[in-house]
Design a protein around this motif. Structure first.
Motif, PDB file in Angstrom:
ATOM      1  N   PHE A 252      11.120 -15.334 -15.541  1.00  0.00           N
ATOM      2  CA  PHE A 252      12.807 -15.336 -15.934  1.00  0.00           C
ATOM      3  C   PHE A 252      13.494 -16.521 -15.387  1.00  0.00           C
ATOM      4  O   PHE A 252      14.869 -16.687 -15.882  1.00  0.00           O
ATOM      5  CB  PHE A 252      13.253 -13.844 -15.026  1.00  0.00           C
ATOM      6  N   ALA A 253      12.708 -17.461 -14.878  1.00  0.00           N
ATOM      7  CA  ALA A 253      13.343 -18.672 -14.286  1.00  0.00           C
ATOM      8  C   ALA A 253      14.013 -19.381 -15.341  1.00  0.00           C
ATOM      9  O   ALA A 253      13.440 -19.636 -16.581  1.00  0.00           O
ATOM     10  CB  ALA A 253      12.609 -19.487 -13.551  1.00  0.00           C
ATOM     11  N   GLY A 254      15.304 -20.035 -15.331  1.00  0.00           N
ATOM     12  CA  GLY A 254      16.058 -20.650 -16.169  1.00  0.00           C
ATOM     13  C   GLY A 254      16.739 -19.850 -17.311  1.00  0.00           C
ATOM     14  O   GLY A 254      17.491 -20.138 -18.426  1.00  0.00           O
ATOM     15  N   SER A 255      16.498 -18.764 -17.186  1.00  0.00           N
ATOM     16  CA  SER A 255      17.295 -17.684 -18.395  1.00  0.00           C
ATOM     17  C   SER A 255      18.884 -17.982 -18.155  1.00  0.00           C
ATOM     18  O   SER A 255      19.535 -17.772 -17.366  1.00  0.00           O
ATOM     19  CB  SER A 255      16.974 -16.352 -17.955  1.00  0.00           C
ATOM     20  N   ASP A 256      19.146 -18.068 -19.429  1.00  0.00           N
ATOM     21  CA  ASP A 256      20.727 -18.031 -19.688  1.00  0.00           C
ATOM     22  C   ASP A 256      21.338 -16.693 -20.020  1.00  0.00           C
ATOM     23  O   ASP A 256      20.630 -15.662 -19.796  1.00  0.00           O
ATOM     24  CB  ASP A 256      21.271 -19.161 -20.684  1.00  0.00           C
ATOM     25  N   THR A 257      22.436 -16.631 -20.593  1.00  0.00           N
ATOM     26  CA  THR A 257      22.945 -15.413 -20.592  1.00  0.00           C
ATOM     27  C   THR A 257      22.272 -14.213 -21.612  1.00  0.00           C
ATOM     28  O   THR A 257      22.404 -13.182 -21.602  1.00  0.00           O
ATOM     29  CB  THR A 257      24.513 -15.249 -21.118  1.00  0.00           C
ATOM     30  N   TRP A 258      21.596 -14.974 -22.445  1.00  0.00           N
ATOM     31  CA  TRP A 258      20.682 -14.261 -23.573  1.00  0.00           C
ATOM     32  C   TRP A 258      19.770 -13.544 -23.216  1.00  0.00           C
ATOM     33  O   TRP A 258      19.550 -12.215 -23.141  1.00  0.00           O
ATOM     34  CB  TRP A 258      20.633 -14.937 -24.883  1.00  0.00           C
ATOM     35  N   PRO A 259      18.681 -14.245 -22.373  1.00  0.00           N
ATOM     36  CA  PRO A 259      17.498 -13.442 -21.981  1.00  0.00           C
ATOM     37  C   PRO A 259      17.886 -12.641 -20.742  1.00  0.00           C
ATOM     38  O   PRO A 259      17.212 -11.535 -20.481  1.00  0.00           O
ATOM     39  CB  PRO A 259      16.694 -14.537 -21.822  1.00  0.00           C
ATOM     40  N   THR A 260      18.895 -12.996 -20.001  1.00  0.00           N
ATOM     41  CA  THR A 260      19.401 -12.067 -18.922  1.00  0.00           C
ATOM     42  C   THR A 260      20.041 -10.711 -19.484  1.00  0.00           C
ATOM     43  O   THR A 260      19.478  -9.880 -19.103  1.00  0.00           O
ATOM     44  CB  THR A 260      20.577 -13.082 -18.283  1.00  0.00           C
ATOM     45  N   SER A 261      20.758 -10.757 -20.364  1.00  0.00           N
ATOM     46  CA  SER A 261      21.285  -9.698 -20.821  1.00  0.00           C
ATOM     47  C   SER A 261      20.212  -8.642 -21.332  1.00  0.00           C
ATOM     48  O   SER A 261      20.307  -7.329 -21.374  1.00  0.00           O
ATOM     49  CB  SER A 261      22.445  -9.649 -21.825  1.00  0.00           C
ATOM     50  N   TYR A 262      19.374  -9.226 -22.200  1.00  0.00           N
ATOM     51  CA  TYR A 262      17.994  -8.818 -22.675  1.00  0.00           C
ATOM     52  C   TYR A 262      17.344  -8.039 -21.502  1.00  0.00           C
ATOM     53  O   TYR A 262      16.896  -7.035 -21.902  1.00  0.00           O
ATOM     54  CB  TYR A 262      17.335  -9.474 -23.544  1.00  0.00           C
TER      55      TYR A 262
ATOM     56  N   LEU B 139      18.429  -7.115 -18.450  1.00  0.00           N
ATOM     57  CA  LEU B 139      19.122  -6.208 -17.886  1.00  0.00           C
ATOM     58  C   LEU B 139      19.265  -4.874 -18.867  1.00  0.00           C
ATOM     59  O   LEU B 139      19.473  -3.742 -18.378  1.00  0.00           O
ATOM     60  CB  LEU B 139      20.557  -6.706 -17.489  1.00  0.00           C
ATOM     61  N   ALA B 140      19.360  -5.087 -20.157  1.00  0.00           N
ATOM     62  CA  ALA B 140      19.142  -4.311 -21.179  1.00  0.00           C
ATOM     63  C   ALA B 140      17.938  -3.188 -20.931  1.00  0.00           C
ATOM     64  O   ALA B 140      17.970  -1.906 -21.098  1.00  0.00           O
ATOM     65  CB  ALA B 140      19.306  -4.559 -22.711  1.00  0.00           C
ATOM     66  N   GLU B 141      17.004  -3.724 -20.903  1.00  0.00           N
ATOM     67  CA  GLU B 141      15.606  -3.250 -20.619  1.00  0.00           C
ATOM     68  C   GLU B 141      15.685  -2.494 -19.501  1.00  0.00           C
ATOM     69  O   GLU B 141      14.836  -1.337 -19.222  1.00  0.00           O
ATOM     70  CB  GLU B 141      14.570  -4.184 -20.900  1.00  0.00           C
TER      71      GLU B 141
ATOM     72  N   SER C  51      20.006  -5.842  -9.728  1.00  0.00           N
ATOM     73  CA  SER C  51      20.008  -7.584  -9.770  1.00  0.00           C
ATOM     74  C   SER C  51      19.007  -8.238 -10.159  1.00  0.00           C
ATOM     75  O   SER C  51      17.960  -7.747  -9.990  1.00  0.00           O
ATOM     76  CB  SER C  51      20.438  -7.933  -8.407  1.00  0.00           C
ATOM     77  N   MET C  52      19.102  -9.227 -11.063  1.00  0.00           N
ATOM     78  CA  MET C  52      17.989  -9.999 -11.649  1.00  0.00           C
ATOM     79  C   MET C  52      17.980 -11.412 -10.925  1.00  0.00           C
ATOM     80  O   MET C  52      18.995 -12.057 -10.750  1.00  0.00           O
ATOM     81  CB  MET C  52      18.189 -10.223 -13.043  1.00  0.00           C
ATOM     82  N   GLY C  53      17.038 -11.729 -10.136  1.00  0.00           N
ATOM     83  CA  GLY C  53      16.941 -13.018  -9.608  1.00  0.00           C
ATOM     84  C   GLY C  53      15.801 -13.307  -8.647  1.00  0.00           C
ATOM     85  O   GLY C  53      14.760 -12.448  -8.613  1.00  0.00           O
ATOM     86  N   PRO C  54      15.852 -13.994  -7.634  1.00  0.00           N
ATOM     87  CA  PRO C  54      14.699 -14.545  -6.866  1.00  0.00           C
ATOM     88  C   PRO C  54      14.585 -13.216  -5.800  1.00  0.00           C
ATOM     89  O   PRO C  54      15.678 -12.654  -5.430  1.00  0.00           O
ATOM     90  CB  PRO C  54      14.943 -15.852  -6.328  1.00  0.00           C
ATOM     91  N   PRO C  55      13.763 -13.611  -5.108  1.00  0.00           N
ATOM     92  CA  PRO C  55      13.429 -12.750  -3.829  1.00  0.00           C
ATOM     93  C   PRO C  55      14.496 -12.338  -3.097  1.00  0.00           C
ATOM     94  O   PRO C  55      15.013 -11.305  -2.423  1.00  0.00           O
ATOM     95  CB  PRO C  55      12.191 -12.851  -3.264  1.00  0.00           C
ATOM     96  N   ASN C  56      15.261 -13.495  -2.677  1.00  0.00           N
ATOM     97  CA  ASN C  56      16.073 -13.402  -1.653  1.00  0.00           C
ATOM     98  C   ASN C  56      17.492 -12.872  -2.266  1.00  0.00           C
ATOM     99  O   ASN C  56      18.536 -12.694  -1.456  1.00  0.00           O
ATOM    100  CB  ASN C  56      16.776 -14.966  -1.139  1.00  0.00           C
ATOM    101  N   ALA C  57      17.300 -12.479  -3.396  1.00  0.00           N
ATOM    102  CA  ALA C  57      18.508 -11.677  -4.419  1.00  0.00           C
ATOM    103  C   ALA C  57      18.788 -10.382  -3.584  1.00  0.00           C
ATOM    104  O   ALA C  57      19.659  -9.470  -3.898  1.00  0.00           O
ATOM    105  CB  ALA C  57      18.771 -11.723  -5.506  1.00  0.00           C
ATOM    106  N   ALA C  58      17.644  -9.948  -2.860  1.00  0.00           N
ATOM    107  CA  ALA C  58      17.434  -8.414  -2.206  1.00  0.00           C
ATOM    108  C   ALA C  58      18.754  -8.347  -1.210  1.00  0.00           C
ATOM    109  O   ALA C  58      19.323  -7.333  -1.010  1.00  0.00           O
ATOM    110  CB  ALA C  58      16.358  -8.419  -1.522  1.00  0.00           C
ATOM    111  N   GLU C  59      19.325  -9.460  -0.635  1.00  0.00           N
ATOM    112  CA  GLU C  59      20.327  -9.361   0.226  1.00  0.00           C
ATOM    113  C   GLU C  59      21.534  -8.775  -0.359  1.00  0.00           C
ATOM    114  O   GLU C  59      22.296  -7.911   0.300  1.00  0.00           O
ATOM    115  CB  GLU C  59      21.033 -10.775   0.686  1.00  0.00           C
ATOM    116  N   VAL C  60      21.957  -9.055  -1.549  1.00  0.00           N
ATOM    117  CA  VAL C  60      23.094  -8.528  -2.464  1.00  0.00           C
ATOM    118  C   VAL C  60      22.863  -7.027  -2.557  1.00  0.00           C
ATOM    119  O   VAL C  60      23.736  -6.250  -2.583  1.00  0.00           O
ATOM    120  CB  VAL C  60      23.676  -9.314  -3.435  1.00  0.00           C
ATOM    121  N   LEU C  61      21.690  -6.677  -2.876  1.00  0.00           N
ATOM    122  CA  LEU C  61      21.150  -5.148  -3.037  1.00  0.00           C
ATOM    123  C   LEU C  61      21.536  -4.557  -1.612  1.00  0.00           C
ATOM    124  O   LEU C  61      22.094  -3.157  -1.855  1.00  0.00           O
ATOM    125  CB  LEU C  61      19.701  -5.106  -3.665  1.00  0.00           C
TER     126      LEU C  61
END
Length: 255
Positions: A85-95, A97-99, A56-66
């Protein structure tokens, strides 16, 4: 296995000044379509072996879904988190996650078909495009063929279904509601809540230049927002096609 923490869709609002989701006042939950993707990934592992790692890509509290993903049965989990990563739309997000999936040397990446906070459906194909991998979208069933290094998918298409074979590595966007996600067992819940901690990876860990992610690297911009006023509706019963045509001709829409 990609999962996302999203604001509860029943309570989310939009900031009228920025056009962005106001996540602060809505409880964060596991993206609903990702539950189906989780089940699909776990079912593949149960059939042919391997390891399922929730990412999961997100802030520290996203650990809950993990933690929730591990409780369902994932073998491990990783949180991709960095202020860059703050403010990333789908382009940098998919990039990003691809890495990340290359970092883990994945051969099958399973995601929900879309997220409830943006509903673009762009990230799974984006991961595939960034890595030059095959992609299977709108998937309802999966059939592994490890001896042929392929994954077979039954896809929903207009007017019916099709079976498609893809060579590994492949990114799968699994359709919402097409399987029954398994419940988390009690001992897995206890383990996930008390003993498990996801690994954390930063942009530097993934070899990502900070200029390639975040708000400044995101091409999406909100041009404006308007609130749609409710439209008064009226009902009229007609007996014949001729009466229907006459009634439609008298409406403001067709006049």
């Amino acid at each position: 296995m990609g999962v996302k923490q999203v604001p509860d869709s029943d309570e989310v609002t939009i900031d009228p000044d920025t056009g962005r989701l106001d996540r602060a006042n809505a409880p964060a939950v596991l993206n609903t379509p990702d539950r189906n993707a989780l089940e699909a990934a776990l079912a593949l592992r149960d059939e042919v072996g391997g390891e399922v790692i929730a990412i999961s890509m997100g802030p520290p509290n996203a650990a809950e879904v993990l933690e929730e993903s591990v409780a369902m049965g994932c073998d491990d989990a990783a949180l991709i988190t960095d202020r860059a990563f703050a403010g990333s739309d789908t382009w940098p997000t998919s990039y990003t996650l691809a890495e990340a999936v290359k970092y883990f040397d994945a051969d099958v990446v399973v995601c929900g078909e879309e997220t409830t906070d943006s509903s673009t459906g762009q990230v799974p194909p984006g991961i595939a495009a960034h890595n030059g991998w095959a992609q299977l979208t709108y998937v309802e069933e999966l059939e592994p063929r490890p001896e042929e290094n392929q994954l077979i998918a039954v896809r929903d298409v207009e007017g019916g279904h099709e079976r498609v074979a893809a060579d590994l590595p492949v990114v799968v966007a699994f359709a919402f509601g097409e399987n029954e996600p398994r419940p988390a067992s009690l001992h897995r819940k206890i383990y996930a809540e008390n003993d498990f901690e996801p690994m954390e990876l930063t942009a530097e860990d993934l070899g990502i230049d900070e200029d390639d992610v975040g708000l400044d690297a995101s091409p999406t911009q909100v041009g404006g927002m308007d609130t749609v006023s409710p439209v008064d509706r009226k009902e009229q019963i007609v007996e014949t096609p001729e009466e229907l045509i006459e009634a439609l001709a008298e409406t403001e829409v067709f006049s």
